[in-house]
Enzyme design. Structure first.
Site, PDB file in Angstrom:
ATOM      1  N   ASP A  12       0.826  -1.219   0.000  1.00 37.88           N
ATOM      2  CA  ASP A  12       0.000   0.000   0.000  1.00 37.88           C
ATOM      3  C   ASP A  12       0.860   1.269   0.000  1.00 37.88           C
ATOM      4  OD1 ASP A  12      -2.364   1.427   0.017  1.00 37.88           O
ATOM      5  OD2 ASP A  12      -2.630   1.288   2.191  1.00 37.88           O
TER       6      ASP A  12
ATOM      7  N   ASN B  15     -10.988  -2.818  -5.037  1.00 35.51           N
ATOM      8  CA  ASN B  15     -10.229  -1.851  -5.844  1.00 35.51           C
ATOM      9  C   ASN B  15     -10.889  -1.538  -7.197  1.00 35.51           C
ATOM     10  OD1 ASN B  15      -7.039  -3.012  -4.556  1.00 35.51           O
ATOM     11  ND2 ASN B  15      -8.148  -1.159  -3.987  1.00 35.51           N
TER      12      ASN B  15
HETATM   13  C1  IPE Z   1      -5.332  -2.671   0.153  1.00 37.31           C
HETATM   14  O1  IPE Z   1      -5.035  -1.344  -0.080  1.00 37.31           O
HETATM   15  C2  IPE Z   1      -5.355  -3.446  -1.133  1.00 37.31           C
HETATM   16  C3  IPE Z   1      -4.058  -3.616  -1.780  1.00 37.31           C
HETATM   17  C4  IPE Z   1      -2.921  -3.205  -1.323  1.00 37.31           C
HETATM   18  C5  IPE Z   1      -4.080  -4.319  -3.027  1.00 37.31           C
HETATM   19  P1  IPE Z   1      -6.180  -0.245  -0.269  1.00 37.31           P
HETATM   20  O2  IPE Z   1      -5.477   1.037  -0.497  1.00 37.31           O
HETATM   21  O3  IPE Z   1      -7.155  -0.688  -1.293  1.00 37.31           O
HETATM   22  O4  IPE Z   1      -6.899  -0.276   1.150  1.00 37.31           O
HETATM   23  P2  IPE Z   1      -7.794   0.825   1.864  1.00 37.31           P
HETATM   24  O5  IPE Z   1      -8.814   1.301   0.865  1.00 37.31           O
HETATM   25  O6  IPE Z   1      -6.885   1.923   2.298  1.00 37.31           O
HETATM   26  O7  IPE Z   1      -8.400   0.123   3.037  1.00 37.31           O
HETATM   27  C1  IPE Z   2      -1.699   0.145  -3.249  1.00 36.49           C
HETATM   28  O1  IPE Z   2      -1.437   1.506  -3.300  1.00 36.49           O
HETATM   29  C2  IPE Z   2      -1.968  -0.449  -4.597  1.00 36.49           C
HETATM   30  C3  IPE Z   2      -3.351  -0.924  -4.783  1.00 36.49           C
HETATM   31  C4  IPE Z   2      -4.294  -0.904  -3.899  1.00 36.49           C
HETATM   32  C5  IPE Z   2      -3.676  -1.475  -6.086  1.00 36.49           C
HETATM   33  P1  IPE Z   2      -2.615   2.565  -3.318  1.00 36.49           P
HETATM   34  O2  IPE Z   2      -2.981   2.846  -4.725  1.00 36.49           O
HETATM   35  O3  IPE Z   2      -3.724   2.145  -2.444  1.00 36.49           O
HETATM   36  O4  IPE Z   2      -1.885   3.828  -2.706  1.00 36.49           O
HETATM   37  P2  IPE Z   2      -2.513   4.891  -1.713  1.00 36.49           P
HETATM   38  O5  IPE Z   2      -3.018   4.146  -0.517  1.00 36.49           O
HETATM   39  O6  IPE Z   2      -3.622   5.563  -2.450  1.00 36.49           O
HETATM   40  O7  IPE Z   2      -1.384   5.794  -1.392  1.00 36.49           O
HETATM   41 MG    MG Z   3      -4.119   2.424  -0.478  1.00 39.48          MG
END
Ligand code: IPE
Ligand code: IPE
Ligand code: MG
Length: 241
Positions: free
Chosen positions: A22, A70
């Protein structure tokens, strides 16, 4: 417990590490870049960290790449993530010869046909490899996984394969995407968020969670070392004393 190679690491290592990758979006935004640039860098980090974990002799890693939630993101971003996955999969064919076993957790049905085909092909070709198992959680949700396992239990009872009294924790575990694998001992979440976001809900019952402030694209082997030391210092009681 098993022998590990590096001397600068703790004596007790996890057998299975889960990583919630993340912070890609924030990493890019901080640099004035589009969020997709963060995903690109994050994919690179994934390759580097997997190689490092493999060198340490840790036999299982599960990386959360795309959740069932997602899909709520803008189509451009989802498409960019899927294209990075496509690049990753093309490269992943080499794992067949590198003794890496690749496995996917999640429902592939909504993904593009070519991705599904590559995923099935790589899984099949690397199935009998005996080195590290790399699980990629893709269109994965812990709740969806448990629902799917429940459905399979019902089917198996109906078809006479299983008796109702044989519905046990083991029977359910055997119908999860991680069937046959040890539960994760350690789950690492970078990016400063303190939640599981639907990752390995069943399997993480006794996992140690380590949350780190670093954003995933900045995650380096040193961050993993730090988490491993913290893991080794924890007292896992599993309900005992
Ligand atoms: C969790 O991250 C999913 C992945 C890393 C693939 P998210 O960014 O989707 O999680 P939330 O929305 O902050 O809970
Ligand atoms: C994790 O990084 C990747 C996925 C969930 C696919 P994010 O895209 O959630 O990054 P932040 O949390 O918005 O910084
Ligand atoms: Mg995220």
């Amino acid at each position: 417990m098993f022998e590990q190679k590096s001397k600068s690491l703790p004596p007790v290592l996890p057998k299975h590490i889960g990583i919630i990758m993340d912070g890609n979006g924030r990493w890019a935004t901080k640099r004035g870049l589009p969020r997709t640039a963060g995903h690109k860098q994050g994919a690179k980090t994934f390759g580097d960290i997997t190689a490092y974990v493999r060198d340490l002799g840790i036999p299982y890693i599960t990386a959360y790449a795309f959740s069932t939630e997602n899909w709520k993101r803008p189509k451009d971003e989802v498409d960019a993530i899927m294209n990075l996955l496509r690049e990753y999969l093309k490269d992943a064919y080499r794992f067949e010869k590198e003794n890496v076993r690749v496995h996917f957790l999640g429902d592939p049905a909504p993904l593009d046909r070519d991705l599904q085909e590559m995923m099935a092909d790589i899984t099949e070709k690397s199935r009998n490899n005996t080195g590290i198992t790399v699980n990629i959680a893709l269109n994965y949700g812990g709740r969806a996984e448990i629902v799917e396992a429940a459905r399979r239990l019902v089917q198996d009872v109906r078809s006479g394969l299983l008796r109702e009294e044989d519905i046990t924790e083991e029977a359910l575990s055997a119908r999860l995407y991680t069937a046959g694998q040890p539960d994760p001992d350690l789950i690492i979440r970078p990016s400063g968020e303190h939640r599981s976001s639907n990752f390995l809900l069943w399997q993480s019952a006794y996992a140690e969670f380590i949350y780190m402030d670093v954003l995933w694209p900045d995650f380096k082997p040193e961050h993993l070392d730090k988490a491993l030391w913290e893991y080794a210092a924890r007292n896992r009681r599993f309900g005992g004393i």
